[in-house]
Write a protein that holds these residues in place. Structure first.
Motif, mmCIF file in Angstrom:
data_model
loop_
_atom_site.group_PDB
_atom_site.id
_atom_site.type_symbol
_atom_site.label_atom_id
_atom_site.label_comp_id
_atom_site.label_asym_id
_atom_site.label_seq_id
_atom_site.Cartn_x
_atom_site.Cartn_y
_atom_site.Cartn_z
ATOM 1 N N VAL A 140 -27.772 -2.572 6.095
ATOM 2 C CA VAL A 140 -27.049 -3.515 5.476
ATOM 3 C C VAL A 140 -25.631 -3.770 6.537
ATOM 4 N N VAL A 141 -25.890 -4.908 7.428
ATOM 5 C CA VAL A 141 -24.428 -5.471 8.361
ATOM 6 C C VAL A 141 -23.519 -6.281 7.766
ATOM 7 N N ALA A 142 -23.788 -6.844 6.516
ATOM 8 C CA ALA A 142 -22.931 -7.506 5.926
ATOM 9 C C ALA A 142 -22.827 -7.299 4.339
ATOM 10 N N GLY A 143 -21.909 -7.080 3.512
ATOM 11 C CA GLY A 143 -22.023 -6.790 2.319
ATOM 12 C C GLY A 143 -20.780 -6.395 1.673
ATOM 13 N N PRO A 144 -20.804 -5.854 0.320
ATOM 14 C CA PRO A 144 -19.425 -5.286 -0.201
ATOM 15 C C PRO A 144 -18.964 -4.028 0.309
ATOM 16 N N GLU A 145 -18.064 -3.635 0.045
ATOM 17 C CA GLU A 145 -17.453 -2.291 0.486
ATOM 18 C C GLU A 145 -17.987 -1.153 -0.223
ATOM 19 N N GLU A 146 -18.208 -1.649 -1.587
ATOM 20 C CA GLU A 146 -18.933 -0.397 -2.566
ATOM 21 C C GLU A 146 -19.788 -1.131 -3.396
ATOM 22 N N GLU A 202 -27.253 -14.350 -1.072
ATOM 23 C CA GLU A 202 -26.742 -14.204 0.274
ATOM 24 C C GLU A 202 -25.576 -13.214 0.424
ATOM 25 N N GLU A 203 -25.323 -12.373 -0.462
ATOM 26 C CA GLU A 203 -24.043 -11.427 -0.475
ATOM 27 C C GLU A 203 -24.566 -10.179 0.315
ATOM 28 N N VAL A 204 -25.741 -10.063 0.556
ATOM 29 C CA VAL A 204 -26.272 -8.797 1.316
ATOM 30 C C VAL A 204 -26.998 -9.435 2.552
ATOM 31 N N SER A 205 -26.640 -8.940 3.804
ATOM 32 C CA SER A 205 -27.317 -9.248 4.814
ATOM 33 C C SER A 205 -27.927 -7.922 5.543
ATOM 34 N N VAL A 206 -29.321 -7.978 5.624
ATOM 35 C CA VAL A 206 -29.948 -6.885 6.334
ATOM 36 C C VAL A 206 -30.636 -7.077 7.657
ATOM 37 N N PHE A 207 -30.209 -6.321 8.425
ATOM 38 C CA PHE A 207 -30.716 -6.263 9.809
ATOM 39 C C PHE A 207 -32.080 -5.302 9.956
#
Length: 396
Positions: A140-146, A202-207
């Motif tokens: 996960v390269v972009a997403g919530p802190e928790e 779109e909340e979570v970006s996974v590479f």
């Protein structure tokens, strides 16, 4: 294996240098290109690590943004807080110069801390890479802190198992399924999900990085066309073998772009590689010899291996008809003969070895992706033929 031009330094390449530091308890930072826009020096998956003593392993852009990434990596290494950074042209020459991408491209770089505590799955990933076992790494390269989809959370995915978690069984399941689909294609890309585990979010970006052995291109016939084809095959990421039974022609000096040069009767070499399990459904066979005593037993063997991705033979239409007659005499049926791409190559009008090699790889690429080989100007619908296939994966 020779370096491949698209991405010379990936986690696979730098891990043997990074891993001993990791095992010793050192904390490092790892920076990875996760997306590019327009012109970019390296593709997604290019990686650079910064060790505790400041040593750098790998490269992201051949020198364009390494200075800026280095400073950010030092901060991440110390804080443990991952970040997604964007570098590139944003409208002015000065801004472009400051990050080094005067080519006008934009890259997104994910920077994370690497240690035994922060990345306990690295040992299993490294073991699979060392053993040649296909494995995918999803981060996960972009997403919530928790919570579910927390930035920095990871899954290591194999065909039959997985390790790590994104903090949600639903998100883990859908991301693992997508990772396995990419693993089968050997692809690396960025995907987006909802934190509830749906593909439309779109909340979570996974590479996801897929680590598989390079596909093989077997070129039979130590001729000038083979040298040009080996060069383009290597450029496309194939592990290229040039094979010929004639010792005076089959030398490493004549084929510097090949990963290996083999002196052996072609059909014997192909059958031995098949028996050893070193051929798969990505393997490409290109026969350039124009000699029935080599061509016929080789093509008979290849066309009886239904899992090969592509079997082609260079030559005129007259040579092709003679070759088909000889193959029928050798006992091949019409279904097997329909798998033969001959005369090999798309009609580009070129004649030189280099132009001929372009026409050959164009047909190989078209076959792999379902392309028509026509001018895009004369077609309708999506430019990329596999968009429909990816849409099916996304909705499944």
């Amino acid at each position: 294996m020779k370096d491949r031009p698209a991405t010379a330094d990936t986690l696979r390449e730098i891990l043997e240098t990074v891993y001993p530091r990791y095992v010793s308890g050192e904390t490092l930072a790892l920076a990875t290109v996760v997306s590019t826009v327009r012109s970019a020096p390296r593709g997604p998956g290019a990686a650079m690590a910064v060790a505790q003593d400041g040593a750098v392993v790998g490269s992201l852009s051949g020198g364009c943004v390494e200075g800026a990434v280095y400073d950010a990596a030092v901060e991440v290494r110390e804080s443990g807080r991952p970040r997604l950074q964007t570098y590139g042209f944003t409208g002015g020459d000065l801004e472009a110069f400051e990050v080094g991408l005067t080519c006008g491209g934009v890259i997104e770089v994910y920077i994370e801390q690497i240690s035994r505590a922060a990345f306990p799955e690295l040992a299993a990933l490294r073991e699979s890479l060392a053993a040649g076992e296909p494995v995918a790494l999803s981060t996960v390269v972009a997403g919530p802190e928790e919570g579910p989809g927390r930035i920095g959370s990871r899954l290591v995915v194999w065909e039959d198992r997985r390790a790590g978690t994104f903090g949600s069984a639903a998100l883990d399941d859908i991301a693992a399924a997508d990772a396995r689909a990419r693993l089968r294609r050997g692809s690396t890309d960025l995907r987006h999900y909802s934190s509830a585990g749906r593909r439309e979010g779109e909340e979570v970006s996974v590479f996801t990085q897929s680590f598989v052995a390079a596909p093989r291109m077997l070129v039979f016939g130590a001729v000038d066309y083979a040298a040009a084809l080996a060069r383009l095959g290597a450029f496309l990421g194939y592990r290229v073998t040039v094979c010929d039974a004639r010792p005076v022609f089959v030398t490493a000096e004549r084929f510097p772009d090949a990963d290996e040069v083999v002196r052996r009767w072609p059909h014997e070499y192909l059958e031995a590689e098949h028996a050893a399990g070193r051929l798969d459904d990505r393997t490409v066979v290109a026969v350039l010899t124009h000699d029935p005593k080599f061509d016929v037993p080789l093509l008979a063997a290849a066309l009886r291996m239904p899992h090969l991705a592509f079997v082609g033979a260079l030559g005129s239409r007259r040579t092709h008809e003679d070759r088909l007659a000889r193959l029928r005499e050798a006992g091949l049926g019409e279904a097997e003969l329909r798998r033969l791409h001959s005369p090999l190559g798309l009609d580009l009008g070129g004649r030189s070895p280099e132009e001929t090699a372009v026409s050959i790889v164009a047909e190989i690429v078209a076959e792999a992706h379902g392309g028509s080989g026509r001018r895009l100007h004369d077609t309708e619908g999506p430019v990329h033929a596999n968009n429909r296939g990816l849409a099916a994966v996304d909705s499944g």
